[in-house]
Write a protein that holds these residues in place. Structure first.
Motif, PDB file in Angstrom:
ATOM      1  N   LEU A  63       0.820  -1.205   0.000  1.00 34.66           N
ATOM      2  CA  LEU A  63       0.000   0.000   0.000  1.00 34.66           C
ATOM      3  C   LEU A  63       0.858   1.260   0.000  1.00 34.66           C
ATOM      4  O   LEU A  63       0.429   2.316  -0.472  1.00 34.66           O
ATOM      5  N   ALA A  64       2.089   1.138   0.502  1.00 34.12           N
ATOM      6  CA  ALA A  64       2.987   2.289   0.528  1.00 34.12           C
ATOM      7  C   ALA A  64       3.414   2.713  -0.872  1.00 34.12           C
ATOM      8  O   ALA A  64       3.884   3.833  -1.076  1.00 34.12           O
ATOM      9  N   ASP A  65       3.259   1.816  -1.861  1.00 31.14           N
ATOM     10  CA  ASP A  65       3.639   2.132  -3.232  1.00 31.14           C
ATOM     11  C   ASP A  65       2.642   3.036  -3.933  1.00 31.14           C
ATOM     12  O   ASP A  65       2.935   3.582  -5.000  1.00 31.14           O
ATOM     13  N   LEU A  66       1.457   3.172  -3.362  1.00 28.76           N
ATOM     14  CA  LEU A  66       0.400   3.891  -4.060  1.00 28.76           C
ATOM     15  C   LEU A  66       0.671   5.391  -4.121  1.00 28.76           C
ATOM     16  O   LEU A  66       1.139   5.992  -3.151  1.00 28.76           O
ATOM     17  N   PRO A  67       0.348   6.021  -5.245  1.00 30.53           N
ATOM     18  CA  PRO A  67       0.443   7.478  -5.324  1.00 30.53           C
ATOM     19  C   PRO A  67      -0.708   8.117  -4.552  1.00 30.53           C
ATOM     20  O   PRO A  67      -1.609   7.420  -4.052  1.00 30.53           O
ATOM     21  N   ALA A  68      -0.696   9.419  -4.465  1.00 33.26           N
ATOM     22  CA  ALA A  68      -1.790  10.119  -3.793  1.00 33.26           C
ATOM     23  C   ALA A  68      -3.084   9.889  -4.561  1.00 33.26           C
ATOM     24  O   ALA A  68      -3.089   9.907  -5.794  1.00 33.26           O
ATOM     25  N   PRO A  69      -4.186   9.640  -3.860  1.00 27.41           N
ATOM     26  CA  PRO A  69      -5.452   9.400  -4.567  1.00 27.41           C
ATOM     27  C   PRO A  69      -5.957  10.666  -5.237  1.00 27.41           C
ATOM     28  O   PRO A  69      -5.657  11.785  -4.800  1.00 27.41           O
ATOM     29  N   PRO A  70      -6.730  10.533  -6.313  1.00 28.30           N
ATOM     30  CA  PRO A  70      -7.289  11.720  -6.978  1.00 28.30           C
ATOM     31  C   PRO A  70      -8.287  12.434  -6.082  1.00 28.30           C
ATOM     32  O   PRO A  70      -9.066  11.798  -5.370  1.00 28.30           O
ATOM     33  N   ARG A  71      -8.263  13.761  -6.118  1.00 31.55           N
ATOM     34  CA  ARG A  71      -9.193  14.575  -5.346  1.00 31.55           C
ATOM     35  C   ARG A  71      -9.693  15.718  -6.225  1.00 31.55           C
ATOM     36  O   ARG A  71      -8.995  16.163  -7.134  1.00 31.55           O
ATOM     37  N   PRO A  72     -10.891  16.226  -5.973  1.00 33.08           N
ATOM     38  CA  PRO A  72     -11.399  17.357  -6.749  1.00 33.08           C
ATOM     39  C   PRO A  72     -10.566  18.614  -6.497  1.00 33.08           C
ATOM     40  O   PRO A  72     -10.114  18.855  -5.368  1.00 33.08           O
ATOM     41  N   ALA A  73     -10.358  19.401  -7.546  1.00 39.91           N
ATOM     42  CA  ALA A  73      -9.627  20.657  -7.391  1.00 39.91           C
ATOM     43  C   ALA A  73     -10.475  21.719  -6.704  1.00 39.91           C
ATOM     44  O   ALA A  73      -9.955  22.582  -5.989  1.00 39.91           O
ATOM     45  N   ASP A  74     -11.773  21.662  -6.915  1.00 41.13           N
ATOM     46  CA  ASP A  74     -12.688  22.637  -6.322  1.00 41.13           C
ATOM     47  C   ASP A  74     -12.821  22.377  -4.822  1.00 41.13           C
ATOM     48  O   ASP A  74     -13.110  21.247  -4.405  1.00 41.13           O
ATOM     49  N   LEU A 107     -21.089  18.451  -7.783  1.00 40.03           N
ATOM     50  CA  LEU A 107     -21.730  17.374  -7.026  1.00 40.03           C
ATOM     51  C   LEU A 107     -21.251  15.999  -7.490  1.00 40.03           C
ATOM     52  O   LEU A 107     -21.126  15.077  -6.677  1.00 40.03           O
ATOM     53  N   VAL A 108     -20.994  15.831  -8.788  1.00 37.16           N
ATOM     54  CA  VAL A 108     -20.443  14.543  -9.236  1.00 37.16           C
ATOM     55  C   VAL A 108     -18.924  14.519  -9.119  1.00 37.16           C
ATOM     56  O   VAL A 108     -18.327  13.446  -8.940  1.00 37.16           O
ATOM     57  N   ASP A 109     -18.263  15.682  -9.202  1.00 38.62           N
ATOM     58  CA  ASP A 109     -16.817  15.712  -8.959  1.00 38.62           C
ATOM     59  C   ASP A 109     -16.506  15.195  -7.559  1.00 38.62           C
ATOM     60  O   ASP A 109     -15.450  14.592  -7.321  1.00 38.62           O
ATOM     61  N   ALA A 110     -17.437  15.424  -6.633  1.00 40.52           N
ATOM     62  CA  ALA A 110     -17.244  14.985  -5.249  1.00 40.52           C
ATOM     63  C   ALA A 110     -17.228  13.469  -5.124  1.00 40.52           C
ATOM     64  O   ALA A 110     -16.784  12.943  -4.101  1.00 40.52           O
ATOM     65  N   PHE A 111     -17.684  12.749  -6.142  1.00 40.05           N
ATOM     66  CA  PHE A 111     -17.588  11.294  -6.111  1.00 40.05           C
ATOM     67  C   PHE A 111     -16.152  10.829  -6.327  1.00 40.05           C
ATOM     68  O   PHE A 111     -15.804   9.694  -5.972  1.00 40.05           O
ATOM     69  N   ALA A 112     -15.324  11.685  -6.936  1.00 40.59           N
ATOM     70  CA  ALA A 112     -13.892  11.397  -7.155  1.00 40.59           C
ATOM     71  C   ALA A 112     -13.666  10.062  -7.856  1.00 40.59           C
ATOM     72  O   ALA A 112     -12.736   9.319  -7.523  1.00 40.59           O
TER      73      ALA A 112
END
Length: 656
Positions: free
Chosen positions: A6-17, A632-637
């Protein structure tokens, strides 16, 4: 990239807004870190769902993904720390929900392996089973199936016909399929990869049937060939989920050791006698099934996760695709500017948020019960009721919403690369997975119509009808119930004003839902009693009232979901994200009231004028939320790779 830790994983995607990001934190709930890890894995090259040319290549890829996730430790969250896990049931369910953004065959295979097979060993077995098997199951080294369903019996588990007969002279249990209708059917992991199964069978000890019990039976040897006496047949191509190797299993007098019995609730002692601390066979059976509630809860969450993918694609498409418009305008209007398009997507979006918050409460209850040390029988019954009702409503919502989203994307949505084909096919079985939805609603209603679930569990359908009738007297005898059901129509009728301001008051919405639930529940009980008082056959009375009984459960779920959403809004600090959630909660509530407005009119709770005001209020909310649909859908990431070809068209890119 292959994940080894799990330490190999990059940062998860997050909304810019920032508002969308704040909403994401609300949607993620208590297990945001775990959800982020799953999104990060789904974002890796090679982890995104894709189309396969043949079933075998799909199954091979799913098995490889499963092995990779297991090796990283990502699949063992719900197992005890002693066996490589973290003992966090809630985290395990949250991870499963989020995995639904990706290939749903992987989701289901993981659910079979770690949730059903591993869960059976964990919750129905004892220390010697845990020591011997749990570590290997958690690491994906011992793949197994959950062999409950039979060709002749699905929902009626208590009537399974596979037998497990104890022979004291050999100290073994003989597992046997007496005829083809008793074959184990649709068993995940059976056709290709499974080496063992938790088999549910009628246990016979001392010549006496002891009811359905679970035991571990080896399916294949180390060489991959079926064991002696075990016959396995591939179920073949299905409507969807073809990356899962479902199979049928027959047992021809297969012998296993006495220690193969998963013996948390019943044991065969050294002297060959049967013992269970739970004397009642029916109560023992329902207690055993109750420990496996995690599977039903997980499917509920997975349905929500898949629905988020469809809504993300459709809403973003609606924000970019242009069609028609005002005469003489320089450009056509985007689809989401049209009220009809808003109504097709935004109420479904609001309900998806509502179901997510209800799912948080459901998972929290699972965690409390699994970690409790005292008597939790009542809490377990409440959990069973909520899980049954929510699973039914969430899976039906997924089926309807994914179809609507496909239509809202027109011909593009019909392309396989836009994921709707797989989403529709793969989630369709969720409506019968872990229990047929209509049967589950009857189960929920059965619990709701009585305060004495243990007694009701002892009864056959005839006794069930009679017991419901007895409870009707209690319901009908309460003064408050009489006032609510018979004497308050004039007070309950909402005035027929033209404005709709009070319809957006949360207490008004909640009271309408609560009143409907009380009224439908008492009415169903009175109908059952009335039929029996008239001397009619009890089974016929129950059949005649089934539609009313199902309505009880649906009214209950509507109330529970709205309360969960309302509480989530109340817990959110003041700010733009709370304002959005507040209006979204209004839209969910009023769209449900709109769907039932004929009932509310028939029962005197809404005048015709007020009923029309509900329609107007929904339209107003759709218009208000239209500018925020993208965030509202961006928040689903949902990771871009999980959106298929839609992500590369410009129609499904992030809007914030």
């Amino acid at each position: 990239m292959t994940l080894t830790s799990l330490a190999d994983l990059p940062a998860p995607p997050r909304p810019a807004d920032p508002v969308a990001d704040a909403l994401l934190q609300r949607l993620d709930g208590a297990h945001g870190e775990v959800r982020g890890l799953v999104r990060a894995w789904l974002s890796l090259p090679g982890s995104a769902p894709r189309r396969f040319g043949d079933t075998e290549s799909h199954r091979a890829q799913v098995a490889a993904w499963l092995a990779e996730m297991a090796a990283s430790g990502a699949t063992s969250l719900g197992f005890p720390e002693a066996y490589g896990g973290r003992g966090e049931v809630g985290a395990a369910v949250a991870a499963f929900e989020t995995l639904a953004h990706g290939d749903l065959s992987l989701l289901v295979k993981a659910g079979v392996q770690f949730g059903l097979f591993g869960g059976a060993v964990l919750h129905l077995g004892t220390e010697h089973h845990h020591e011997r098997y749990l570590g290997a199951i958690a690491r994906g080294e011992l793949l197994g199936g959950f062999a409950m369903t039979e060709s002749g019996h699905g929902s009626n588990v208590q009537a399974l016909e596979t037998t497990a007969t104890y022979e004291p002279e050999t100290d073994t249990i003989v597992v046997h399929t007496p005829h083809d209708a008793a074959r184990k059917d649709y068993i995940g992991n059976a056709a290709r990869d499974g080496r063992m199964a938790a088999v549910f069978a009628q246990l016979v000890v001392g010549g006496e049937e002891r009811g359905v019990h679970a035991l571990l039976v080896r399916l294949r040897g180390d060489d991959g060939r079926p064991c002696d006496g075990v016959r396995i047949e591939d179920c073949g191509e299905k409507l969807g989920l073809n990356g899962v190797d479902n199979g049928r299993i027959w047992f021809d007098h297969v012998r296993v050791g006495r220690d193969a019995l998963l013996d948390r609730y019943a044991q065969i002692r050294d002297d060959g006698t049967y013992f269970s601390p739970i004397e009642s066979p029916a109560r023992r059976f329902f207690t055993m099934l109750g420990t496996l509630i995690q599977g039903r809860v997980s499917i509920c969450g997975a349905s929500i996760g898949a629905t988020k993918v469809a809504l993300t694609i459709a809403v973003r498409h609606g924000l970019t695709r242009r069609q028609f418009g005002p005469p003489g305008a320089d450009e056509e209007a985007v689809l989401l500017d049209y009220r009809t398009h808003q109504r097709r997507l935004l109420p479904a979006l609001a309900t998806t948020y509502a179901l997510q918050f209800a799912q948080h409460e459901l998972v929290a209850r699972v965690h409390r019960i699994f970690t409790a040390t005292g008597d939790v029988d009542r809490e377990r019954r409440e959990l069973e009721t909520m899980a049954a009702g929510l699973k039914a409503v969430a899976t039906w919502h997924a089926t309807a919403t994914i179809q609507e989203c496909r239509e809202c994307c027109g011909g593009l949505g019909y392309l396989a690369g836009w994921r709707f084909a797989d989403l529709k096919a793969d989630t369709d079985v969720f409506t019968t997975f872990e229990g047929d939805n209509t049967v589950l609603l009857q189960l929920a209603a059965k619990n709701l119509l009585t305060d004495f679930r243990d007694q009701l569990g002892e009864l056959d359908p005839l006794g069930t009808a009679a017991f419901f009738a007895g409870q009707a007297m209690q319901l009908a005898g309460e003064r408050t119930a009489i006032r609510e059901l018979l004497g308050r129509l004039a007070d309950d009728l909402l005035p027929g004003r033209d404005d709709d301001a009070d319809l957006r008051e949360r207490e008004t919405q909640l009271e309408l839902m609560r009143w409907r639930e009380r009224h439908v529940k008492a009415g169903a009980a009175r109908r059952l009693k009335g039929g029996l008082d008239a001397g009619r056959d009890p089974f016929a009375v129950l059949v005649d009232c089934q539609d009313h009984v199902v309505a009880v459960a649906r009214a209950y779920v509507d109330r529970v979901v709205l309360e969960a959403f309302a509480e989530a809004v109340a817990r959110t600090p003041a700010g733009p994200d709370r304002d959005l959630l507040d209006r979204l909660c209004d839209l969910h509530a009023l769209s449900r009231i709109e769907a039932e407005r004929a009932w509310f009119q028939e029962h005197g709770r809404l005048s015709s004028t007020r009923s029309k005001s509900v329609i107007r209020a929904v339209n107003t909310l759709c218009a208000e939320l239209r500018p925020d649909a993208g965030r509202l859908v961006d928040a689903f990431a949902v990771p871009a790779g999980c959106l298929g070809d839609a992500a590369g068209t410009g129609a499904a890119g992030p809007t914030s």
